[in-house]
Design a protein around this motif. Structure first.
Motif, PDB file in Angstrom:
ATOM      1  N   MET A  79      30.252  51.755  33.099  1.00 16.69           N
ATOM      2  CA  MET A  79      29.254  52.593  34.111  1.00 16.69           C
ATOM      3  C   MET A  79      28.310  51.425  34.817  1.00 16.69           C
ATOM      4  SD  MET A  79      30.601  55.161  35.023  1.00 16.69           S
ATOM      5  CE  MET A  79      29.438  56.220  35.937  1.00 16.69           C
ATOM      6  N   ASP A  80      27.614  50.636  33.796  1.00 17.67           N
ATOM      7  CA  ASP A  80      26.636  49.745  34.422  1.00 17.67           C
ATOM      8  C   ASP A  80      27.215  48.361  34.507  1.00 17.67           C
ATOM      9  OD1 ASP A  80      27.403  49.105  31.538  1.00 17.67           O
ATOM     10  OD2 ASP A  80      25.601  48.688  31.043  1.00 17.67           O
ATOM     11  N   THR A  81      28.305  47.957  34.548  1.00 19.11           N
ATOM     12  CA  THR A  81      28.889  46.907  35.037  1.00 19.11           C
ATOM     13  C   THR A  81      30.034  47.170  35.970  1.00 19.11           C
ATOM     14  OG1 THR A  81      28.476  45.849  32.822  1.00 19.11           O
ATOM     15  CG2 THR A  81      29.780  44.450  33.997  1.00 19.11           C
ATOM     16  N   PRO A  82      29.909  47.169  37.199  1.00 16.78           N
ATOM     17  CA  PRO A  82      30.670  47.488  38.133  1.00 16.78           C
ATOM     18  C   PRO A  82      32.016  46.437  38.362  1.00 16.78           C
ATOM     19  CG  PRO A  82      28.751  46.786  39.224  1.00 16.78           C
ATOM     20  CD  PRO A  82      28.483  46.705  37.734  1.00 16.78           C
ATOM     21  N   LEU A  83      31.827  45.260  38.078  1.00 13.11           N
ATOM     22  CA  LEU A  83      32.977  44.284  37.955  1.00 13.11           C
ATOM     23  C   LEU A  83      33.121  43.537  36.894  1.00 13.11           C
ATOM     24  CD1 LEU A  83      31.619  42.659  41.409  1.00 13.11           C
ATOM     25  CD2 LEU A  83      33.677  44.154  41.030  1.00 13.11           C
ATOM     26  N   PRO A  84      34.250  43.612  35.899  1.00 16.61           N
ATOM     27  CA  PRO A  84      34.460  43.338  34.462  1.00 16.61           C
ATOM     28  C   PRO A  84      34.806  41.807  34.787  1.00 16.61           C
ATOM     29  CG  PRO A  84      36.255  44.791  35.426  1.00 16.61           C
ATOM     30  CD  PRO A  84      35.157  44.896  36.589  1.00 16.61           C
ATOM     31  N   ASP A  85      34.610  41.055  33.790  1.00 12.58           N
ATOM     32  CA  ASP A  85      34.742  39.672  33.722  1.00 12.58           C
ATOM     33  C   ASP A  85      36.240  39.196  33.961  1.00 12.58           C
ATOM     34  OD1 ASP A  85      32.245  39.274  32.786  1.00 12.58           O
ATOM     35  OD2 ASP A  85      32.676  39.390  30.731  1.00 12.58           O
ATOM     36  N   ARG A  86      37.078  40.117  33.873  1.00  8.42           N
ATOM     37  CA  ARG A  86      38.509  39.650  34.227  1.00  8.42           C
ATOM     38  C   ARG A  86      39.283  40.785  34.838  1.00  8.42           C
ATOM     39  NH1 ARG A  86      42.739  41.280  31.124  1.00  8.42           N
ATOM     40  NH2 ARG A  86      42.335  42.001  29.039  1.00  8.42           N
ATOM     41  N   ALA A  87      40.382  40.699  35.515  1.00 10.69           N
ATOM     42  CA  ALA A  87      41.106  41.669  36.130  1.00 10.69           C
ATOM     43  C   ALA A  87      41.855  42.521  34.982  1.00 10.69           C
ATOM     44  CB  ALA A  87      42.321  41.138  36.872  1.00 10.69           C
ATOM     45  N   TYR A  88      42.071  43.839  35.155  1.00 10.60           N
ATOM     46  CA  TYR A  88      42.697  44.478  34.044  1.00 10.60           C
ATOM     47  C   TYR A  88      44.075  44.397  33.724  1.00 10.60           C
ATOM     48  CZ  TYR A  88      44.691  48.813  32.013  1.00 10.60           C
ATOM     49  OH  TYR A  88      45.600  49.540  31.153  1.00 10.60           O
ATOM     50  N   LYS A  89      45.125  43.750  34.743  1.00  9.16           N
ATOM     51  CA  LYS A  89      46.178  43.232  34.428  1.00  9.16           C
ATOM     52  C   LYS A  89      46.100  41.972  34.761  1.00  9.16           C
ATOM     53  CE  LYS A  89      50.062  45.630  35.499  1.00  9.16           C
ATOM     54  NZ  LYS A  89      51.300  46.029  36.316  1.00  9.16           N
ATOM     55  N   ASP A  90      46.440  41.012  33.465  1.00  7.95           N
ATOM     56  CA  ASP A  90      46.512  39.814  33.759  1.00  7.95           C
ATOM     57  C   ASP A  90      47.938  39.046  34.177  1.00  7.95           C
ATOM     58  OD1 ASP A  90      43.929  39.164  33.086  1.00  7.95           O
ATOM     59  OD2 ASP A  90      44.478  38.908  30.965  1.00  7.95           O
ATOM     60  N   GLU A  91      49.001  39.790  33.565  1.00 16.16           N
ATOM     61  CA  GLU A  91      50.335  39.507  33.765  1.00 16.16           C
ATOM     62  C   GLU A  91      51.137  40.334  34.628  1.00 16.16           C
ATOM     63  OE1 GLU A  91      52.315  39.530  30.143  1.00 16.16           O
ATOM     64  OE2 GLU A  91      50.934  37.991  29.146  1.00 16.16           O
ATOM     65  N   LEU A  92      51.403  39.803  36.089  1.00 14.03           N
ATOM     66  CA  LEU A  92      51.895  40.437  37.034  1.00 14.03           C
ATOM     67  C   LEU A  92      53.387  40.441  37.113  1.00 14.03           C
ATOM     68  CD1 LEU A  92      49.246  39.333  39.875  1.00 14.03           C
ATOM     69  CD2 LEU A  92      49.097  41.276  38.337  1.00 14.03           C
ATOM     70  N   ASN A  93      54.153  41.748  37.435  1.00 13.83           N
ATOM     71  CA  ASN A  93      55.442  41.611  37.752  1.00 13.83           C
ATOM     72  C   ASN A  93      55.751  40.911  39.170  1.00 13.83           C
ATOM     73  OD1 ASN A  93      54.931  43.755  39.120  1.00 13.83           O
ATOM     74  ND2 ASN A  93      55.684  45.202  37.510  1.00 13.83           N
ATOM     75  N   ALA A  94      56.961  41.202  39.529  1.00  9.32           N
ATOM     76  CA  ALA A  94      57.475  40.799  40.801  1.00  9.32           C
ATOM     77  C   ALA A  94      56.825  41.406  42.034  1.00  9.32           C
ATOM     78  CB  ALA A  94      59.010  40.926  41.019  1.00  9.32           C
ATOM     79  N   ALA A  95      56.909  42.949  41.541  1.00 10.62           N
ATOM     80  CA  ALA A  95      56.288  43.835  42.544  1.00 10.62           C
ATOM     81  C   ALA A  95      54.888  43.488  42.868  1.00 10.62           C
ATOM     82  CB  ALA A  95      56.576  45.191  42.171  1.00 10.62           C
ATOM     83  N   ASP A  96      54.118  43.423  41.585  1.00 11.54           N
ATOM     84  CA  ASP A  96      52.603  43.124  41.775  1.00 11.54           C
ATOM     85  C   ASP A  96      52.309  41.785  42.367  1.00 11.54           C
ATOM     86  OD1 ASP A  96      52.273  45.584  40.273  1.00 11.54           O
ATOM     87  OD2 ASP A  96      52.113  44.578  38.308  1.00 11.54           O
ATOM     88  N   LYS A  97      53.135  40.809  42.327  1.00 16.84           N
ATOM     89  CA  LYS A  97      52.828  39.681  42.991  1.00 16.84           C
ATOM     90  C   LYS A  97      53.199  39.705  44.511  1.00 16.84           C
ATOM     91  CE  LYS A  97      54.201  36.453  38.946  1.00 16.84           C
ATOM     92  NZ  LYS A  97      54.904  35.682  38.380  1.00 16.84           N
TER      93      LYS A  97
END
Length: 183
Positions: free
Chosen positions: A57-75
């Motif tokens: 709650m106190d850190t609105p922007l995490p250091d990295r994205a939740y999903k690192d590895e993206l599939n074709a639909a995500d890309k």
């Protein structure tokens, strides 16, 4: 150390023994593999040099994205993100949010049932402590001394009065010796 073992084995005249000892002492790939090192399917090794993801709650922007590895639909969705956002549907915006974050703020604020586990642990601890105290009172502690008995205390007070202990300000000063009662 490895050179010392090789020299020691050479002095005994058997290079075969030296190689066997060296194979046991040095961390070879076969030795490491037999202990589970080097097998990716046994356990996944976490790279602690990379930033970790956490919802707070106190850190609105995490250091990295939740999903690192993206599939074709995500890309394809990420490519579409670079364009105008008014052309994205609501579902696509939510999917983009879920690529970056695991939970929303309302989901993080949602109450959990963790308090039940905590209270259960507290009650179990208190129950075990009560059992331990009860067991100690039966098997560890000695019986109460006779000086705690009410008859003994009454006799002790009478003895102190008879001896006129501390007659100025103490116990004997509060006793009326003529009437035989407390003042």
């Amino acid at each position: 150390m490895c050179q010392m073992l090789g020299l020691t084995a050479g002095r005994f005249g058997t290079r075969f023994l030296g190689r066997r000892v060296m194979a046991l002492v040095t961390p070879s790939s076969a030795t490491m593999a037999s202990h589970g090192h080097g097998h990716a399917d046994v356990s996944e090794i976490a790279d602690m040099s990379k930033p970790m993801y956490c919802d707070r709650m106190d850190t609105p922007l995490p250091d990295r994205a939740y999903k690192d590895e993206l599939n074709a639909a995500d890309k394809t969705l990420k490519e579409k993100e670079k364009g105008p956002w008014n052309q994205l549907t609501k579902e696509e915006k939510i999917a983009l949010y879920r690529l970056m974050f695991r939970k929303t703020y309302p989901e993080m604020k949602q109450k959990t049932d963790e308090w039940k586990t905590v209270m259960g642990g507290i009650f179990i601890f208190l129950g075990l402590t009560g059992l331990l105290v009860w067991w100690q009172s039966i098997y560890v502690y000695p019986a109460q001394p006779r000086t705690f008995d009410s008859e003994w205390q009454a006799k002790q007070i009478q003895r102190m009065l008879d001896m006129r202990v501390n007659p100025v300000e103490g116990l004997a000063s509060k006793w009326d010796y003529e009437k035989g009662q407390w003042k």
